[in-house]
Scaffold this active site. Structure first.
Site, mmCIF file in Angstrom:
data_model
loop_
_atom_site.group_PDB
_atom_site.id
_atom_site.type_symbol
_atom_site.label_atom_id
_atom_site.label_comp_id
_atom_site.label_asym_id
_atom_site.label_seq_id
_atom_site.Cartn_x
_atom_site.Cartn_y
_atom_site.Cartn_z
ATOM 1 N N HIS A 77 0.839 -1.206 0.000
ATOM 2 C CA HIS A 77 0.000 0.000 0.000
ATOM 3 C C HIS A 77 0.873 1.255 0.000
ATOM 4 O O HIS A 77 1.940 1.294 0.611
ATOM 5 C CB HIS A 77 -0.985 0.013 1.179
ATOM 6 C CG HIS A 77 -0.368 0.017 2.550
ATOM 7 N ND1 HIS A 77 0.038 1.168 3.191
ATOM 8 C CD2 HIS A 77 -0.106 -0.996 3.416
ATOM 9 C CE1 HIS A 77 0.507 0.869 4.389
ATOM 10 N NE2 HIS A 77 0.440 -0.443 4.552
ATOM 11 N N ASP A 79 0.095 4.443 1.068
ATOM 12 C CA ASP A 79 -0.054 5.457 2.113
ATOM 13 C C ASP A 79 0.727 5.094 3.366
ATOM 14 O O ASP A 79 1.149 3.950 3.549
ATOM 15 C CB ASP A 79 -1.527 5.650 2.464
ATOM 16 C CG ASP A 79 -2.189 4.369 2.959
ATOM 17 O OD1 ASP A 79 -1.914 3.298 2.377
ATOM 18 O OD2 ASP A 79 -2.984 4.433 3.920
ATOM 19 N N GLU A 146 -4.856 2.288 2.964
ATOM 20 C CA GLU A 146 -4.845 1.109 3.822
ATOM 21 C C GLU A 146 -4.878 1.479 5.297
ATOM 22 O O GLU A 146 -5.550 0.834 6.100
ATOM 23 C CB GLU A 146 -3.604 0.259 3.516
ATOM 24 C CG GLU A 146 -3.580 -1.105 4.191
ATOM 25 C CD GLU A 146 -2.882 -1.117 5.544
ATOM 26 O OE1 GLU A 146 -2.900 -2.166 6.205
ATOM 27 O OE2 GLU A 146 -2.319 -0.068 5.936
#
Length: 487
Positions: A77, A79, A146
């Site tokens: 992910h 982020d 996420e």
């Protein structure tokens, strides 16, 4: 910025991690990084596309002669959790992460590092760039949001991915491989509570509880760490002896980070202020003793402040709210009976606030059993429903059921033993890896998760062991080259 990273080994991984550190990417603000990666993919001659939610996929065809190998999805992910120490001025939507090396570990200066999941993403990019790597068909899947909602995985397009094997690179322990994870759900509570003006005989005290370590609300929930919300509410309950009324409260910033700090204001009779201050001082000693060396930095302070512009809650409303917050589930609820040493069910009182009578709570419930997640969420609904609050359960995501017979797992264990001289520990993690959600959308996928050694994730203490990154990279390359020989 962060030029020193390119002097670390493996160079390809750290060069890409430098890009991630220099490109702000808190949850919900991944657009600049997505654009950067798309431009990079174009320069590498890789195809790329996005699904309707914005998840990014980069594709690389197989090496010559490996076209019949199974398709491999490399997943992470984009982020990161945005947490900074008090007094450290950092805008996560604009400012790069400043890093430094100390005693074999990479740290960030006063903020979260973003090794979760930045190093997994960097390793995937390094795989796509590595000219010496022999591989089958590769898909790199980069999901969004996420850390806040699992939004990217929950909204992932179906019938999009083509691979049959998935390597999730979002684990945080050296020498371990994960084959299962907890599911979870957010519990959000809101209420408007009655207030009454400050009385002439009342004074205002401001309380601050700071200095705790914090940590990941799943991976670290079983450790002897303090939860600032749990502890400050306990202090406020003690002050009810002096007829204290709650004016305001702010504790925690993320539902998936164990709160490190909490702050409150109360109104109480002026004649009781000195006794209340003594009670707070005594409780600081008590709490430090209870926490011991597990979380030894606790600081609890109270001081007189100017009269508040905001009205305190009524005495009944204050007592009702503090009782509910004090009774709310927090921490480990149950250990697994089937997987020794693994937390089965837990809850994190992540965010609590009270402002002008408006109460808000956001908690994160986790469990290896979806039924237990639902049962814990229902306890919140039952408890806060008694005070007329609105309770919502949202952003639910399924767990990942372990498959000890996984062929991908067997290969990983064999490669790990051959490369590093020992078999890995096979683990189930009490955290929300995206594998559970991905598996519900793509049930044919055979999946494992592994990564370098990261400690203090979701807090400014986050750090990654440099040697473990070398080991992680070597294992990733070995797995991809081994899979390229399969038909």
């Amino acid at each position: 910025m962060n030029a020193h990273l390119e002097a670390l080994a493996p160079n390809l991984v750290w060069r890409h991690f430098r890009t991630l550190c220099n490109t702000p990417r808190p949850s919900g603000h991944e657009a600049a990084l997505v654009a950067t990666l798309e431009a990079w993919a174009d320069a590498q001659g890789l195809t790329h596309d996005r699904d309707a939610f914005g998840n990014l996929r980069l594709c690389k065809p197989a090496s010559p002669g490996c076209e019949q190998a199974p398709g491999v999805v490399l997943q992470g992910h984009l982020d990161m959790v945005a947490q900074a120490n008090t007094g450290h001025d950092h805008d996560f939507t604009r400012d790069p992460i400043s890093t430094y090396v100390k005693e074999g570990w990479l740290h960030a200066d006063g903020t979260t590092l973003g090794a979760d999941n930045g190093l997994g993403v960097a390793a995937i990019l390094a795989v796509l760039e590595d000219p010496e790597l022999t591989h089958g068909p590769l898909e790199a899947l980069f999901t969004l949001e996420e850390e806040t909602s699992m939004g990217g995985a929950l909204n992932l397009a179906e019938n999009w991915l083509e691979g049959t094997l998935l390597l999730n690179l979002d684990s945080e322990d050296r020498g371990q491989v994960y084959i299962g994870c907890a599911g979870g759900a957010d519990v959000v509570v809101d209420a408007q509570l009655p207030s009454a003006g400050l009385l002439e005989e009342e004074q205002v005290l401001s309380l601050a509880l700071t200095g705790l370590k914090g940590g990941h609300s799943g991976v670290d929930v079983h450790k002897p760490l303090g939860n600032a919300n749990r502890l400050l509410v306990r202090v406020l309950r003690a002050l009810e002896t002096f007829d204290a009324r709650l004016i305001s409260y702010q504790g925690g910033t993320l539902r998936n980070a164990i709160p490190r700090e909490a702050f409150a204001q109360v109104a109480l009779p002026a004649d009781d202020v000195e006794a209340a201050l003594a009670t707070v001082a005594s409780l600081e000693r008590t709490l430090k003793t209870e926490l011991g060396s597990g979380d030894s930095g606790l600081v609890l302070t109270a001081k007189r402040t100017a009269p508040a512009e905001i009205e305190p809650l009524t005495r009944d409303a204050s007592a009702m709210l503090l009782a509910a917050m004090h009774a709310a589930p927090c921490g480990v609820e149950r250990m697994s009976a089937d997987v020794p040493g693994v937390v089965e069910t837990s809850n994190n009182l992540g965010v609590l606030s009270l402002e002008a009578g408006r109460f808000h709570l956001c908690a994160l419930v986790r469990s290896l059993h979806d039924s237990a997640t639902a049962a814990m969420a229902d306890r919140f609904q039952a408890l806060f429903g008694l005070m007329g609050a609105r309770v919502k359960v949202e952003n639910g995501y399924p767990g990942w059921a372990p498959n000890p017979e996984s062929g991908l797992l067997a290969m990983f264990k064999q490669r790990h033993a051959a490369l590093l001289g020992r078999e890995p520990e096979v683990k189930v993690i009490h955290a929300g890896l995206e594998c559970g959600i991905l598996g519900s959308k793509y049930p044919h996928l055979d999946m494992i998760s592994f990564g370098p050694l990261i400690r203090g994730a979701h807090s400014p203490n986050e750090r990654v062991e440099l040697d473990s990154v070398v080991e992680f990279w070597d294992m990733l390359r070995a797995m991809i080259e081994e899979l390229a020989t399969k038909r």
